[in-house]
Design a protein around this motif. Structure first.
Motif, PDB file in Angstrom:
ATOM      1  N   PHE A  74      38.662  35.247  24.874  1.00 48.85           N
ATOM      2  CA  PHE A  74      38.169  36.469  24.243  1.00 48.85           C
ATOM      3  C   PHE A  74      36.719  36.305  23.790  1.00 48.85           C
ATOM      4  O   PHE A  74      35.871  37.180  24.034  1.00 48.85           O
ATOM      5  CB  PHE A  74      39.066  36.816  23.056  1.00 48.85           C
ATOM      6  N   LEU A  75      36.409  35.192  23.158  1.00 48.71           N
ATOM      7  CA  LEU A  75      35.057  34.962  22.657  1.00 48.71           C
ATOM      8  C   LEU A  75      34.055  34.850  23.794  1.00 48.71           C
ATOM      9  O   LEU A  75      32.937  35.371  23.710  1.00 48.71           O
ATOM     10  CB  LEU A  75      35.030  33.688  21.802  1.00 48.71           C
ATOM     11  N   VAL A  76      34.456  34.190  24.864  1.00 49.16           N
ATOM     12  CA  VAL A  76      33.563  34.034  26.020  1.00 49.16           C
ATOM     13  C   VAL A  76      33.238  35.392  26.629  1.00 49.16           C
ATOM     14  O   VAL A  76      32.077  35.694  26.942  1.00 49.16           O
ATOM     15  CB  VAL A  76      34.198  33.098  27.073  1.00 49.16           C
ATOM     16  N   VAL A  77      34.263  36.245  26.801  1.00 51.38           N
ATOM     17  CA  VAL A  77      34.038  37.567  27.379  1.00 51.38           C
ATOM     18  C   VAL A  77      33.157  38.417  26.456  1.00 51.38           C
ATOM     19  O   VAL A  77      32.263  39.131  26.918  1.00 51.38           O
ATOM     20  CB  VAL A  77      35.379  38.277  27.651  1.00 51.38           C
ATOM     21  N   CYS A  78      33.395  38.330  25.155  1.00 52.27           N
ATOM     22  CA  CYS A  78      32.578  39.086  24.207  1.00 52.27           C
ATOM     23  C   CYS A  78      31.117  38.658  24.271  1.00 52.27           C
ATOM     24  O   CYS A  78      30.212  39.506  24.269  1.00 52.27           O
ATOM     25  CB  CYS A  78      33.105  38.911  22.783  1.00 52.27           C
ATOM     26  N   ARG A  79      30.877  37.346  24.334  1.00 48.32           N
ATOM     27  CA  ARG A  79      29.499  36.855  24.402  1.00 48.32           C
ATOM     28  C   ARG A  79      28.861  37.253  25.727  1.00 48.32           C
ATOM     29  O   ARG A  79      27.696  37.677  25.768  1.00 48.32           O
ATOM     30  CB  ARG A  79      29.465  35.337  24.217  1.00 48.32           C
ATOM     31  N   ALA A  80      29.604  37.124  26.830  1.00 45.00           N
ATOM     32  CA  ALA A  80      29.071  37.514  28.142  1.00 45.00           C
ATOM     33  C   ALA A  80      28.753  38.994  28.188  1.00 45.00           C
ATOM     34  O   ALA A  80      27.832  39.425  28.887  1.00 45.00           O
ATOM     35  CB  ALA A  80      30.074  37.153  29.235  1.00 45.00           C
ATOM     36  N   SER A  81      29.513  39.798  27.411  1.00 42.96           N
ATOM     37  CA  SER A  81      29.305  41.248  27.387  1.00 42.96           C
ATOM     38  C   SER A  81      28.253  41.669  26.369  1.00 42.96           C
ATOM     39  O   SER A  81      27.910  42.850  26.290  1.00 42.96           O
ATOM     40  CB  SER A  81      30.627  41.956  27.083  1.00 42.96           C
ATOM     41  N   ALA A 118      42.150  48.476  25.188  1.00 40.33           N
ATOM     42  CA  ALA A 118      41.728  49.229  26.368  1.00 40.33           C
ATOM     43  C   ALA A 118      40.213  49.356  26.427  1.00 40.33           C
ATOM     44  O   ALA A 118      39.602  49.201  27.496  1.00 40.33           O
ATOM     45  CB  ALA A 118      42.375  50.612  26.357  1.00 40.33           C
ATOM     46  N   ALA A 119      39.582  49.631  25.287  1.00 41.82           N
ATOM     47  CA  ALA A 119      38.126  49.754  25.249  1.00 41.82           C
ATOM     48  C   ALA A 119      37.460  48.414  25.553  1.00 41.82           C
ATOM     49  O   ALA A 119      36.461  48.352  26.283  1.00 41.82           O
ATOM     50  CB  ALA A 119      37.684  50.269  23.879  1.00 41.82           C
ATOM     51  N   PHE A 120      38.004  47.348  25.011  1.00 43.30           N
ATOM     52  CA  PHE A 120      37.495  46.000  25.274  1.00 43.30           C
ATOM     53  C   PHE A 120      37.548  45.690  26.769  1.00 43.30           C
ATOM     54  O   PHE A 120      36.580  45.187  27.362  1.00 43.30           O
ATOM     55  CB  PHE A 120      38.321  44.988  24.475  1.00 43.30           C
ATOM     56  N   ALA A 121      38.667  46.006  27.405  1.00 38.36           N
ATOM     57  CA  ALA A 121      38.827  45.745  28.839  1.00 38.36           C
ATOM     58  C   ALA A 121      37.815  46.531  29.663  1.00 38.36           C
ATOM     59  O   ALA A 121      37.169  45.988  30.573  1.00 38.36           O
ATOM     60  CB  ALA A 121      40.246  46.072  29.280  1.00 38.36           C
ATOM     61  N   MET A 122      37.671  47.826  29.345  1.00 37.48           N
ATOM     62  CA  MET A 122      36.769  48.671  30.137  1.00 37.48           C
ATOM     63  C   MET A 122      35.312  48.280  29.948  1.00 37.48           C
ATOM     64  O   MET A 122      34.545  48.215  30.908  1.00 37.48           O
ATOM     65  CB  MET A 122      36.974  50.142  29.761  1.00 37.48           C
ATOM     66  N   LEU A 123      34.911  48.025  28.710  1.00 37.05           N
ATOM     67  CA  LEU A 123      33.514  47.676  28.452  1.00 37.05           C
ATOM     68  C   LEU A 123      33.153  46.311  29.019  1.00 37.05           C
ATOM     69  O   LEU A 123      32.022  46.085  29.465  1.00 37.05           O
ATOM     70  CB  LEU A 123      33.239  47.707  26.945  1.00 37.05           C
ATOM     71  N   ALA A 124      34.128  45.390  29.014  1.00 37.15           N
ATOM     72  CA  ALA A 124      33.867  44.038  29.516  1.00 37.15           C
ATOM     73  C   ALA A 124      34.054  43.929  31.022  1.00 37.15           C
ATOM     74  O   ALA A 124      33.645  42.950  31.639  1.00 37.15           O
ATOM     75  CB  ALA A 124      34.776  43.037  28.803  1.00 37.15           C
ATOM     76  N   GLY A 125      34.700  44.939  31.615  1.00 38.65           N
ATOM     77  CA  GLY A 125      34.932  44.891  33.054  1.00 38.65           C
ATOM     78  C   GLY A 125      36.007  43.911  33.459  1.00 38.65           C
ATOM     79  O   GLY A 125      35.902  43.231  34.479  1.00 38.65           O
ATOM     80  N   ILE A 126      37.057  43.826  32.641  1.00 35.16           N
ATOM     81  CA  ILE A 126      38.173  42.937  32.969  1.00 35.16           C
ATOM     82  C   ILE A 126      39.441  43.774  33.113  1.00 35.16           C
ATOM     83  O   ILE A 126      39.489  44.938  32.723  1.00 35.16           O
ATOM     84  CB  ILE A 126      38.384  41.844  31.894  1.00 35.16           C
TER      85      ILE A 126
END
Length: 361
Positions: free
Chosen positions: A301-308, A276-284
Motif C-alpha cells: 500500500f505504501l509503495v503504491v501511494c508513493r509511486a502515485s 475503489a478510489a485508491f484503486a482507480m487513482l493508482a491504476g491498480i
C-alpha cells in the motif's frame, strides 16, 4: 427499478399518513422485511427510497415496530444509513441489534452513542465482533463492571495500554474480569504476571492450568478465535465493495475523482469507496486494492501511494479507517508513516511497475 418494487414503494409512501397507528406499524414492518429480503438486488436509488420511506414511518409507529425494523436491518451490509443511524440512537430496546451487529454504523456514530447514551447501549457495543482501540477506551472509561467484563472477554476488541491498565486495576476486585483478561490472546507477559499475582485462588489455578503463566496469556483457544476474527477473509466480508465501487465509478465519470475525493472518503469513514478510489487513482486492480488495504503488512500500500504521489495527509487518513483501525496500533501506524516518508518515489515507482508487469503476465 422493477415495476413490482416501484408499486410497493409508491403504496408505502401514499399510505405513510395512515391514521391507524397499528396499520402504520404493519407498514413499517412490511417495508423492513421487504428490504431485508431484496437489498442485494437494490440500486443506490432504490435504497435511498427505502431510507426515505422508513424514516417517515419511524416517526409515526410504535416501539415494537421500530424494534422489528432494527432487527431486520441489523445484519444488512447495505442498509439505509439514515434509518439505521436514527434507530441506533433510540432506546436500547430498539437500538440493541444495530449496536451489536450493524456495519453501517461508522466510528463516529459509535463514539457518540457510547459517550451520550445509556450503559445498556455501551454493553451492546461491547458485544460487536470488532471494536477499535478508541471505542474500547470509551467503553472501559464510562462502562459498568459488566461492560468492562464484556470488552475484556471480546477477542475482537483492540485494547490500548490505557484500557489494559484500567481493566487491570478494576480486575483486582472482580473475578469475572480477572478470568476474561487471563484468557485474552494479546495480553503482555508483565500483565499476565501481575494478573496472576492478585487473582483469586480459583482464577489463579485456572490460569495456571490453562498455561497462561507460561505463554503470556496466548491460550490456544483465544489465539484461534483472534486469528479467525483478524483474517483477511473476515475483513473482506464486512464491506460492501460493490456499491462503493459503483459510487466512485460514477464520480470518475463526472470528472470529479481526485486525491481530495479519496481523502474525503477516508475522512468520512467510507472504506469501500476509499478502496475503489485508491484503486482507480493508482491504476491498480480493485481486487489487489481490497487485499492490500485489509492486510497487516502495509508495505505494498505504501509503495503504491508513493509511486502515485499521494500526500502524507492522504496516507495518514487511509491508515485510520477500515481494518487498519483495528489491526494497526498507534505505534504501528506511526511506523508506517515514517516508512512512507523514507520511500524514494522513483524506487517506489520501479517496484510498482514490476508488480504491474507481474499481474499482466
Amino acid at each position: 427499478m422493477s415495476s413490482d418494487l416501484a408499486s410497493h414503494i409508491v403504496d408505502f409512501k401514499s399510505l405513510a399518513l395512515e391514521k391507524n397507528i397499528e396499520r402504520r406499524s404493519e407498514l413499517a414492518r412490511h417495508v423492513a422485511l421487504l428490504f431485508a429480503r431484496t437489498w442485494e438486488r437494490c440500486s443506490d436509488e432504490q435504497i435511498d427510497i427505502y431510507d426515505s420511506v422508513m424514516l417517515r414511518l419511524s416517526e409515526m409507529v410504535e416501539q415494537h415496530a421500530l424494534s422489528y425494523m432494527a432487527e431486520q436491518l441489523s445484519e444488512v451490509r447495505r442498509a439505509p444509513e439514515q434509518t439505521v443511524r436514527k434507530l441506533a440512537f433510540d432506546t436500547i430496546e430498539i437500538a440493541e441489534p444495530l449496536l451489536r451487529c450493524s456495519n453501517v454504523l461508522r466510528e463516529r456514530d459509535l463514539v457518540n452513542i457510547a459517550q451520550s447514551k445509556s450503559d445498556d447501549h455501551r454493553l451492546a457495543i461491547a458485544k460487536r465482533d470488532v471494536i477499535s482501540e478508541s471505542i474500547s477506551e470509551i467503553l472501559v472509561d464510562l462502562g459498568s463492571a459488566e461492560v468492562k467484563q464484556t470488552v475484556a472477554a471480546n477477542d475482537g476488541a483492540v485494547l490500548g495500554q490505557r484500557s489494559v491498565s484500567s481493566l487491570m486495576s478494576a480486575a483486582k476486585g472482580d473475578e469475572v474480569l480477572q478470568l476474561a483478561l487471563g484468557q485474552r490472546a494479546d495480553l503482555a507477559d508483565a500483565h499476565i504476571e501481575a494478573l496472576i499475582s492478585f487473582a483469586s485462588e480459583q482464577v489463579r489455578k485456572h490460569l495456571i492450568k490453562e498455561g497462561a503463566s507460561e505463554v503470556a496469556g496466548k491460550l490456544p483457544k483465544a489465539a484461534r478465535i483472534a486469528a479467525s476474527k483478524l483474517s483477511n477473509e473476515f475483513w473482506l466480508g464486512r464491506y460492501d465493495f460493490e456499491t462503493g465501487r459503483g459510487r466512485v465509478t460514477e464520480l470518475a465519470r463526472e470528472g470529479k475523482l481526485d486525491e481530495d475525493a479519496l481523502r474525503g472518503y477516508a475522512e468520512e469513514d467510507r472504506f469501500a469507496e476509499a478502496v475503489a478510489a485508491f484503486a482507480m487513482l493508482a491504476g491498480i486492480g480493485h481486487s489487489e486494492a481490497q487485499h492490500w488495504t485489509v492486510r497487516n503488512d502495509t508495505d505494498p500500500f505504501l509503495v503504491v501511494c508513493r509511486a502515485s504521489g499521494f500526500s502524507m495527509m492522504t496516507v495518514q487518513a487511509l491508515l485510520k479507517i477500515g481494518p487498519w483501525r483495528y489491526r494497526l496500533s498507534n505505534t504501528q501506524r506511526q511506523e508506517a508513516l515514517k516508512a512512507y516518508q523514507g520511500l524514494n518515489q522513483q524506487e517506489a515507482y520501479r517496484r510498482f511497475v514490476t508488480w504491474k508487469e507481474h499481474w499482466m503476465a
